[in-house]
Design an enzyme around this catalytic site. Structure first.
Site, PDB file in Angstrom:
ATOM      1  N   GLU A  64      52.461  22.974   7.359  1.00  0.00           N
ATOM      2  CA  GLU A  64      53.781  22.429   7.716  1.00  0.00           C
ATOM      3  C   GLU A  64      54.184  21.298   6.789  1.00  0.00           C
ATOM      4  O   GLU A  64      53.377  20.413   6.494  1.00  0.00           O
ATOM      5  CB  GLU A  64      53.713  21.929   9.167  1.00  0.00           C
ATOM      6  CG  GLU A  64      54.994  22.123   9.912  1.00  0.00           C
ATOM      7  CD  GLU A  64      55.317  23.594  10.072  1.00  0.00           C
ATOM      8  OE1 GLU A  64      56.101  24.113   9.246  1.00  0.00           O
ATOM      9  OE2 GLU A  64      54.802  24.230  10.998  1.00  0.00           O
ATOM     10  N   GLY A  81      68.746  26.519  16.344  1.00  0.00           N
ATOM     11  CA  GLY A  81      68.309  25.115  16.328  1.00  0.00           C
ATOM     12  C   GLY A  81      66.959  24.886  16.989  1.00  0.00           C
ATOM     13  O   GLY A  81      66.644  23.778  17.392  1.00  0.00           O
ATOM     14  N   SER A  96      66.396  30.451  12.578  1.00  0.00           N
ATOM     15  CA  SER A  96      67.571  31.268  12.871  1.00  0.00           C
ATOM     16  C   SER A  96      68.462  31.363  11.634  1.00  0.00           C
ATOM     17  O   SER A  96      69.011  32.431  11.338  1.00  0.00           O
ATOM     18  CB  SER A  96      68.355  30.680  14.049  1.00  0.00           C
ATOM     19  OG  SER A  96      68.635  29.314  13.818  1.00  0.00           O
ATOM     20  N   ASP A 104      60.776  29.694   4.911  1.00  0.00           N
ATOM     21  CA  ASP A 104      61.450  30.446   5.970  1.00  0.00           C
ATOM     22  C   ASP A 104      62.080  31.726   5.423  1.00  0.00           C
ATOM     23  O   ASP A 104      61.975  32.799   6.026  1.00  0.00           O
ATOM     24  CB  ASP A 104      62.542  29.594   6.619  1.00  0.00           C
ATOM     25  CG  ASP A 104      62.005  28.266   7.127  1.00  0.00           C
ATOM     26  OD1 ASP A 104      60.776  28.120   7.225  1.00  0.00           O
ATOM     27  OD2 ASP A 104      62.822  27.379   7.414  1.00  0.00           O
ATOM     28  N   TYR A 143      64.508  15.031   7.567  1.00  0.00           N
ATOM     29  CA  TYR A 143      63.842  16.027   6.718  1.00  0.00           C
ATOM     30  C   TYR A 143      63.957  15.620   5.243  1.00  0.00           C
ATOM     31  O   TYR A 143      62.959  15.591   4.504  1.00  0.00           O
ATOM     32  CB  TYR A 143      64.468  17.400   6.972  1.00  0.00           C
ATOM     33  CG  TYR A 143      63.796  18.529   6.230  1.00  0.00           C
ATOM     34  CD1 TYR A 143      62.755  19.235   6.816  1.00  0.00           C
ATOM     35  CD2 TYR A 143      64.198  18.887   4.949  1.00  0.00           C
ATOM     36  CE1 TYR A 143      62.130  20.274   6.139  1.00  0.00           C
ATOM     37  CE2 TYR A 143      63.582  19.920   4.268  1.00  0.00           C
ATOM     38  CZ  TYR A 143      62.549  20.608   4.863  1.00  0.00           C
ATOM     39  OH  TYR A 143      61.931  21.626   4.195  1.00  0.00           O
TER      40      TYR A 143
END
Ligand code: GLA
Length: 392
Positions: free
Chosen positions: A35, A129, A134, A179, A229
Site C-alpha cells: 500500500e 468512494g 470505482s 488500480d 494523498y
C-alpha cells in the site's frame, strides 16, 4: 449476459430507442498488500473483486456537426454529451463522474484515434468512494469501449497508463498505476504481483478454495483529491531527493537510518513505511506461493501498523475494523486497503467462518462507532472484458 449487463441493456433501449451492440466490464480491486508504494516504483499485490463497472454502447450515425458521445450514468440518473473532436475538452459544467470518461476520450484523441459518435450507458456495482477503485473500473471499461469503437490498437499496459493519466488530469488525483493495472490485467483466482517500476507482471495463483477475501467498508467516505494523498506522495519524493535516489524503491532501511537527521522525523517515517512495505509485499507473494498463510497474516498486520503509525493514512474506524476482525477465530490477516483516510479493510478468512466473522464485526463496529459498515466476501475475479451483444 449477466444481470448487470441486462439491466444496462434495458436502460439503453429505453433512452436511446435501439439496442446496444457491445458491452465492456471492468472490475474494482482490493489490494492484499503493497500500500502506498506504487508511486514509489514498488511492488503491489492486488486482485480484482466481484464488483464491476459495465458499459453498454452502440455507434450512432452522425447527422451533420461534430461527433459527440451521449453517456448516461445509472448511479446519477444523468446523461451528458461529450465532444469527440481533438482539442475540445468536456463542458465546464460536466458532472464529476463524466470527467473520468472525458479524460479517457482525451487520451485516445491524443493518440490520434478517430472516435465515431456513440451512445453508452454506465452502470457500476463498485461502491463509490470506498477505496475499491470505482474510478479505475470506470476508466478501464470506457477505454475498452472506445478502443473497440475507434478500431484503435492499444496494449493492456497502455490502456492502464492512459486511464491513470485521465485520473491525474481530469480528476485531480496524482495516483500510481496499481488500480488501473489491476482492473485491466487481473485474472480469476489469481493475485497480481505488479512491479510498478518495470510494469512486469506475475500472476500468483490463489489456490485455497476454503478461503475468502472479506471486504469491510467503514463507510467513512474517502476522497483522494483533498490533499492528504498528494502530500504523502510529495513526502516520498522529498525523501528520495534527500537520499539521492530516483525513487524509494532504490533505498534500503540502513540508508534511511543513516540519513535520519537529514530526513527529519515525519519524512523518515513516511519513507520507512514505503521501504518496509515493498519488502513485505515480496515476502507476502512468496508466502502465498509456498502455502505459508500464517506468515501472510503477520505481514498484513505489520502493513496495517506501518500505514497507521508511520504513514498516517488510517483512521479510528479502519483501526477498529482491523482490531475486531483480528480477534475472530478463522481470520488469517486483516489490514486497511487502498488510499486510506476511510474506505475499506481487507481480511483473509476461512470460508466456513466468514458469516460469523461478518456478524461479529458488524456488531462491534456499530457499538464502537454508531455507524454501519458494509461487508462482502469475494474471490479474485477477472479483469476487463469486452462482449459483443447478440443482435435482437
Ligand atoms: C489509491 C491510488 C493507488 C495507490 C493506492 C494506495 O488507490 O489510486 O495508485 O497509490 O491509493 O496504495
Amino acid at each position: 449476459m449477466t444481470d448487470q449487463q441486462r439491466q444496462a441493456d434495458a436502460v439503453f433501449r429505453d433512452l436511446f430507442g435501439r439496442p446496444p451492440v457491445l458491452a465492456a466490464a471492468a472490475p474494482g480491486r482490493v489490494n492484499l498488500i503493497g500500500e502506498h508504494v506504487d508511486y514509489c516504483d514498488g511492488f503491489v499485490l492486488p486482485m480484482a473483486i466481484e464488483r464491476e463497472t459495465v458499459i453498454v454502447a452502440a455507434p450512432r450515425p452522425v447527422v451533420g456537426g461534430e461527433p459527440i458521445a451521449r453517456l448516461h450514468s445509472t448511479a446519477f440518473a444523468e446523461t451528458v454529451e461529450l465532444p469527440l473532436t481533438p482539442g475540445t475538452g468536456p463542458p465546464a459544467a460536466a458532472p464529476g463522474w463524466s470527467r473520468y470518461l472525458a479524460g479517457v476520450i482525451a487520451g485516445f484523441l491524443d493518440r490520434g484515434a478517430t472516435i465515431p459518435a456513440f451512445d453508452a450507458v454506465v452502470d457500476s456495482t463498485v461502491p463509490l468512494g470506498g477505496g475499491l477503485s470505482s474510478s479505475a473500473s470506470l476508466e478501464v471499461a470506457m477505454a475498452t469501449i472506445v478502443a473497440t469503437l475507434a478500431g484503435h490498437a492499444i496494449g493492456p499496459l497502455e490502456v492502464a497508463q492512459l486511464c491513470r493519466r485521465a485520473e491525474h488530469e481530469f480528476a485531480g488525483v496524482p495516483c500510481g498505476v496499481m488500480d488501473q493495472c489491476a482492473s485491466v490485467l487481473c485474472i480469476r483466482d489469481h493475485l497480481l504481483l505488479l512491479d510498478c517500476r518495470s510494469l512486469a507482471v506475475m500472476q500468483v495463483p490463489f489456490q485455497r478454495p476454503d478461503l475468502r477475501v472479506l471486504v469491510m467498508n467503514s463507510n467513512v467516505r474517502h476522497a483522494l483529491n483533498d490533499g492528504g494523498y498528494a502530500a504523502r506522495r510529495a513526502d516520498c519524493q522529498r525523501a528520495a531527493a534527500i537520499l539521492g535516489v530516483p525513487s524509494l524503491r532504490e533505498a534500503t532501511l540502513a540508508e534511511l537510518e543513516a540519513s535520519r537527521g537529514a530526513l527529519g522525523d515525519t519524512i523518515f517515517r513516511r519513507a520507512r513505511h514505503v521501504v518496509t512495505e515493498i519488502a513485505r509485499t515480496l515476502d507476502a507473494a512468496t508466502a502465498i506461493a509456498q502455502d505459508r498463510w500464517a506468515e501472510l497474516g503477520e505481514l498484513m498486520a505489520a502493513s496495517h501498523v506501518s500505514l497507521r503509525d508511520d504513514y498516517a493514512v488510517s483512521c479510528l474506524e479502519l483501526d477498529l475494523l482491523v482490531e475486531l476482525a483480528g480477534a475472530q477465530p478463522g481470520v488469517i490477516g486483516s489490514r486497511m486497503t487502498g488510499g486510506g483516510f476511510g474506505g475499506c479493510t481487507v481480511t483473509l478468512v476461512e470460508a466456513a467462518r466468514a458469516d460469523a466473522v461478518m456478524a461479529a464485526v458488524a456488531r462491534g463496529y456499530r457499538q464502537g462507532t454508531g455507524r454501519e459498515c458494509t461487508l462482502f466476501t469475494t474471490r479474485p475475479a477477472a479483469g476487463a472484458r469486452l462482449v459483443w451483444l447478440p443482435a435482437s
